[in-house]
Design an enzyme around this catalytic site. Structure first.
Site: not given
Length: 579
Positions: A201, A338
């Site tokens: 922070k 695929h």
């Protein structure tokens, strides 16, 4: 002409502020000679401007050398000592806890225990040691803010300028089979995330490190310029919050599973936090950016070949999911393209399985993915090497097989190091609109005892065996899916069509192209036949048995059509749509 000399022994007298400033250097005072003195000794008088300087004034104009402090408390001590040595060489004071402090002392580094810094002992078996205002105040106060500076001065809070914390290994602990709840709870870090969040922070002034991989960059900047850049601190700040979010998500997921009455209950909120596993060159197409996240490398180890592509990963994970259906079976080999299986075969050995799988479709496997359920041997490797493949996935590769396949420099060889069944049983899919779908993975297994024979004729032993084989394969074809199988082999596949009849026609056509007769075959359908026409087409192609979920309003008509043609048909009661 005025004569001057330096007096390097002049030291201003005054009170030095404790804790924040080192002893100032000697002040060089220039003294002007004004006139000869008696007894031949010259008389020197300090220049008026210097004389009038009081200690406080001198101290204000001197550079203030501020003590910098680093707090180190880590579970993973990789790279800790070299990094701490770099800090000490840059005049950082080290503050540390428990095992980290011991590791630093053992390396001969000066270190202050956290209890000495706070004046408060570690307690409750180490549960409370860094949760203290002298720690978090030193991290959080805004440098240069008059109110904050006054508060820390009033309470004798010293700044902490760098924090190094990596957290208790909660994820690794709960990944162990049969881990006790007590052990999981004790590996929930409290002080670590608190320090990380406080430091992050206040990243305008505080450097925070959660990953040992960042030690080198931080050390280099501190050595070069005495501090880190704001750009680096911002990057490290974001990394901290990503890590603490992932840590909390792992805790929440485990405790929800432990405390939930229904182990399959869906979470009230979907929290996904996965580390970057590897960047990818592009996505499905070159204009799409992509990367791989999560624990992929816990499950697969690449032994050879080019780096994996996005499409490779889609295909090989689909292949792995299919071959896992046969983990306890005779030698089985699957070829996918695929994500769709274009051939699956079983045999006395993998070479025989390959011959059956490849015979299903000798065109589609070009550039395909191959998966096997047993260590890949030289005989099978030689056969595979005759065509171009993208990826081979196997539990192991024999040395002879590796030697054969590694001659193809681009062929990717992946070893399965962990069963996919060990992964969390959920599928997540992004559907756009900032929305996600979550479902259980389709892991349903159908046994012979689960089948309901709905026709007058019972299937033969060979038909029943083919039914169960085909049912495990058809669930991995895109819907609508129709599959023709014989005993231990695929014969014709039809997938991804809007009409089930069209899928059946394609499957029949593919079998014809491969010159594989369908007489006596079993037809498998991932969902029910909505009308008799699909079943009739299969019978006309030569199928003598069928397996499907059932559940159509036209079931009676479909069963009648099967009976009229002497077919045996089984209902599974479970659909296997795949989109």
């Amino acid at each position: 002409m005025k004569a001057w000399r330096e007096d390097r022994n002049f030291r201003p007298k005054g009170k030095v502020e404790s804790g924040e400033t080192t002893e100032p250097p000697l002040v060089t005072v220039f003294i002007r000679r004004t006139a000869p003195a008696a007894a031949g000794r010259p008389k020197f008088v300090a220049g008026k401007a210097i004389c009038r300087l009081r200690w406080a004034g001198i101290f204000r104009i001197l550079p203030r050398v501020k003590t910098k402090r680093a707090l180190l408390s880590v579970s993973d001590k990789t790279g800790l000592v070299p990094f701490a040595q770099a800090l000490v060489q840059s005049n950082y004071e080290l503050i540390s806890t428990g095992g980290t402090a011991k590791a630093l002392r053992d390396a001969g580094l000066p270190v202050k225990d956290i209890s000495e810094h706070t004046g408060f002992p570690e307690m409750l078996d180490g549960r409370v040691k860094t949760l203290h205002p002298l720690v978090h105040g030193g991290l959080l106060y805004i440098r240069g803010n008059a109110t904050h500076e006054a508060a820390v001065k009033q309470h004798n809070i010293k700044s902490i300028d760098l924090v190094v914390v990596n957290l208790y290994p909660f994820e690794a602990t709960v990944a162990k089979p049969g881990v006790a709840l007590h052990d999981a709870i004790e590996n929930i870090d409290i002080g670590g995330p608190s320090m990380l969040r406080s430091a992050a922070k206040n990243h305008d002034s505080v450097t925070v490190i959660v990953d040992p991989a960042d030690y080198a960059e931080v050390a280099e900047q501190i050595k070069a310029q005495g501090d880190t850049t704001l750009e680096l601190r911002r990057k490290l700040c974001a990394k901290v919050y990503a890590r603490t979010a992932a840590y909390d998500a792992a805790i929440a997921a485990h405790l929800q599973k432990e405390f939930g009455a229904d182990k399959n209950a869906l979470p009230a909120a979907l929290t996904i936090s996965a580390p970057l596993a590897q960047p990818l060159r592009y996505g499905e197409n070159p204009h799409q950016t992509a990367a791989l996240y999560g624990k992929f490398h816990d499950y697969f180890k690449q032994l050879h070949g080019k780096e994996l592509s996005y499409n490779n990963i889609l295909d090989l994970t689909a292949a792995n999911a299919l071959i896992a259906e046969f983990s306890n079976d005779v030698p089985t080999l699957a070829i996918l393209k695929h994500t769709n299986p274009c051939g699956v075969g079983q045999g006395a050995n993998l070479r025989e399985a390959w011959d059956k799988a490849f015979a299903t479709d000798k065109q589609a496997p070009f550039g395909g993915i191959i998966a096997v359920n047993q260590p890949l041997d030289a005989a099978c490797a030689e056969a595979i090497a005759e065509i171009f493949s993208e990826v081979i996935v196997a539990p192991e590769f024999s040395p002879e097989a590796l030697a054969i396949l590694q001659k193809k420099k681009n062929l990717r060889l992946l070893q399965i190091v962990k069963s996919p069944l060990a992964a969390a049983p959920w599928d997540v899919r992004s559907v756009g609109a900032d929305s996600f779908l979550l479902q259980q993975r389709d892991l349903k297994i159908t046994a012979a005892t689960d089948l309901k024979i709905v026709t007058k004729r019972q299937p033969t032993a060979a038909e029943l065996k083919a039914m169960l084989f085909g049912w495990r394969v058809v669930k991995h074809l895109k819907s609508n899916a129709i599959l023709y199988v014989g005993e231990g082999r695929t014969l014709g596949t039809g997938a991804g069509q809007m009409s089930r009849v069209d899928s059946s026609r394609i499957a029949v056509w593919k079998a014809g192209e491969a010159k594989l007769p369908l007489a006596g075959s079993v037809v498998c359908s991932d969902a029910f036949f909505p009308f008799p026409d699909g079943l009739i087409a299969a019978a006309d192609a030569g199928a003598t048995a069928a397996i499907q979920p059932g559940g159509s309003v036209k079931d009676a008509e479909v069963i009648a059509a099967a009976d009229a043609r002497g077919m045996a048909m089984a209902f599974t009661g479970a659909r296997h749509f795949r989109h």
